[in-house]
Design a protein around this motif. Structure first.
Motif, PDB file in Angstrom:
ATOM      1  N   ARG A  36       0.821  -1.221   0.000  1.00 46.82           N
ATOM      2  CA  ARG A  36       0.000   0.000   0.000  1.00 46.82           C
ATOM      3  C   ARG A  36       0.848   1.260   0.000  1.00 46.82           C
ATOM      4  O   ARG A  36       0.338   2.363  -0.214  1.00 46.82           O
ATOM      5  CB  ARG A  36      -0.907   0.035   1.241  1.00 46.82           C
ATOM      6  CG  ARG A  36      -1.850  -1.144   1.325  1.00 46.82           C
ATOM      7  CD  ARG A  36      -2.546  -1.148   2.668  1.00 46.82           C
ATOM      8  NE  ARG A  36      -1.572  -1.151   3.761  1.00 46.82           N
ATOM      9  CZ  ARG A  36      -1.877  -1.108   5.050  1.00 46.82           C
ATOM     10  NH1 ARG A  36      -3.141  -1.041   5.414  1.00 46.82           N
ATOM     11  NH2 ARG A  36      -0.937  -1.136   5.973  1.00 46.82           N
ATOM     12  N   LYS A  79       0.136  -7.546   2.429  1.00 49.70           N
ATOM     13  CA  LYS A  79      -1.188  -6.926   2.607  1.00 49.70           C
ATOM     14  C   LYS A  79      -1.908  -6.735   1.271  1.00 49.70           C
ATOM     15  O   LYS A  79      -2.612  -5.735   1.059  1.00 49.70           O
ATOM     16  CB  LYS A  79      -1.091  -5.617   3.409  1.00 49.70           C
ATOM     17  CG  LYS A  79      -0.311  -5.805   4.731  1.00 49.70           C
ATOM     18  CD  LYS A  79      -0.459  -4.681   5.713  1.00 49.70           C
ATOM     19  CE  LYS A  79       0.439  -4.891   6.941  1.00 49.70           C
ATOM     20  NZ  LYS A  79       0.291  -3.883   7.982  1.00 49.70           N
ATOM     21  N   ASP A 136      -4.438  -8.055   0.200  1.00 51.87           N
ATOM     22  CA  ASP A 136      -5.907  -8.008   0.340  1.00 51.87           C
ATOM     23  C   ASP A 136      -6.441  -6.584   0.415  1.00 51.87           C
ATOM     24  O   ASP A 136      -7.619  -6.332   0.175  1.00 51.87           O
ATOM     25  CB  ASP A 136      -6.328  -8.789   1.603  1.00 51.87           C
ATOM     26  CG  ASP A 136      -5.655  -8.267   2.854  1.00 51.87           C
ATOM     27  OD1 ASP A 136      -6.315  -7.540   3.617  1.00 51.87           O
ATOM     28  OD2 ASP A 136      -4.461  -8.560   3.071  1.00 51.87           O
ATOM     29  N   LYS A 137      -5.565  -5.634   0.734  1.00 57.67           N
ATOM     30  CA  LYS A 137      -5.985  -4.238   0.882  1.00 57.67           C
ATOM     31  C   LYS A 137      -6.055  -3.494  -0.450  1.00 57.67           C
ATOM     32  O   LYS A 137      -6.457  -2.342  -0.495  1.00 57.67           O
ATOM     33  CB  LYS A 137      -5.003  -3.498   1.800  1.00 57.67           C
ATOM     34  CG  LYS A 137      -5.045  -3.944   3.244  1.00 57.67           C
ATOM     35  CD  LYS A 137      -6.167  -3.248   3.973  1.00 57.67           C
ATOM     36  CE  LYS A 137      -5.988  -3.356   5.480  1.00 57.67           C
ATOM     37  NZ  LYS A 137      -7.111  -2.758   6.187  1.00 57.67           N
ATOM     38  N   SER A 189      -0.832 -12.151   1.273  1.00 59.03           N
ATOM     39  CA  SER A 189      -1.813 -11.603   2.214  1.00 59.03           C
ATOM     40  C   SER A 189      -2.015 -12.614   3.325  1.00 59.03           C
ATOM     41  O   SER A 189      -2.321 -13.771   3.058  1.00 59.03           O
ATOM     42  CB  SER A 189      -3.152 -11.336   1.531  1.00 59.03           C
ATOM     43  OG  SER A 189      -4.148 -11.214   2.537  1.00 59.03           O
TER      44      SER A 189
END
Ligand SMILES: Nc1nc2c(ncn2[C@@H]2O[C@H](COP(=O)(O)OP(=O)(O)OP(=O)(O)O)[C@@H](O)[C@H]2O)c(=O)[nH]1
Ligand SMILES: [Mg+2]
Length: 203
Positions: free
Chosen positions: A117, A144, A146-147, A178
């Motif tokens: 991110r 991460k 999934d974000k 993730s």
């Protein structure tokens, strides 16, 4: 499908010297505080809180060792770059990590985790470049996932690769993970077990 049957926490150390290696190959996880190192280890091992996680950065403060199916060891390292720990403490972590990375006889590969991110940060690129210069085998894991939506994810991966190509001729292996939806589990284990084939037992 690679399935892990047994994962044991072997203990926490402040120095590499005393850590057991049992003549087994080892893989370590590093990255900025809160990037998801401990969560990734739990995800890989189908465990909820074997490696202790926290939403507060700076949770892992020692070298934590896990034995997987009696054949591979994973090492959870403290994060770097966490501004809120004191300078003395940061230097202590840096020494502990440097010593571990330089001296660990059975270390097969260091996974450097980057939060997908966040755009590539100088502190990560400097760390990766130092590891490369020291000749320590490394692979990158973007965390991460999934974000992010698919498009944002591709963009983020590309941004990291473009940044790395400024100093690397050939990019190290790159994976995406993730810990929430288990993205990357199979690929990371496959990478680990493939790399283990080159392991020469150490005394
Ligand atoms: N959405 C999402 N959150 C994650 C993921 N991995 C970790 N987190 C969250 O990020 C926070 C930090 O996770 P940790 O695994 O403790 O991070 P760490 O890199 O070990 O952090 P330190 O030990 O403090 O260096 C926790 O709140 C986790 O729940 C992920 O894949 N997806
Ligand atoms: Mg941790």
């Amino acid at each position: 499908m690679i399935e892990i049957k047994q994962a044991d926490f072997l203990g926490s150390w402040e120095r590499q010297d005393g850590m057991p290696h049992k003549g087994l190959p080892e893989f370590a996880f590093i990255g900025r505080s809160n990037v998801g190192k401990s969560s990734l280890i739990n995800m890989l091992c189908n465990r909820k809180n074997m490696a202790r996680i926290s939403s507060n950065p700076g949770k892992t403060q020692t070298l934590n060792l896990f034995l997987i199916d009696k054949k591979v060891q994973l090492c959870d390292l403290p994060g770097y770059g966490y501004a809120k720990v004191s300078k003395t403490q940061r230097e202590k972590f840096a020494r502990m990590i440097r010593h571990y990375l330089m001296e660990r006889p059975n270390l097969m590969c260091l996974f450097v985790l980057l939060d997908l991110r966040i755009p590539p940060q100088a502190i990560d690129m400097d760390f990766i470049n130092n590891i490369g210069a020291a000749g320590i085998p490394l692979a990158i894991i973007g965390t991460k996932a999934d974000k992010l939506g698919k498009e944002a994810l591709n963009k983020s991966v590309l941004a990291i690769q473009v940044e790395m190509l400024k100093s690397w001729e050939n990019l190290p292996p790159f994976m995406v993970s993730s810990s929430v939806d288990k993205t990357g589990k199979e690929e990371i284990w496959k990478f680990i077990f493939d790399a283990c084939k080159a392991f020469k037992p150490v005394l």
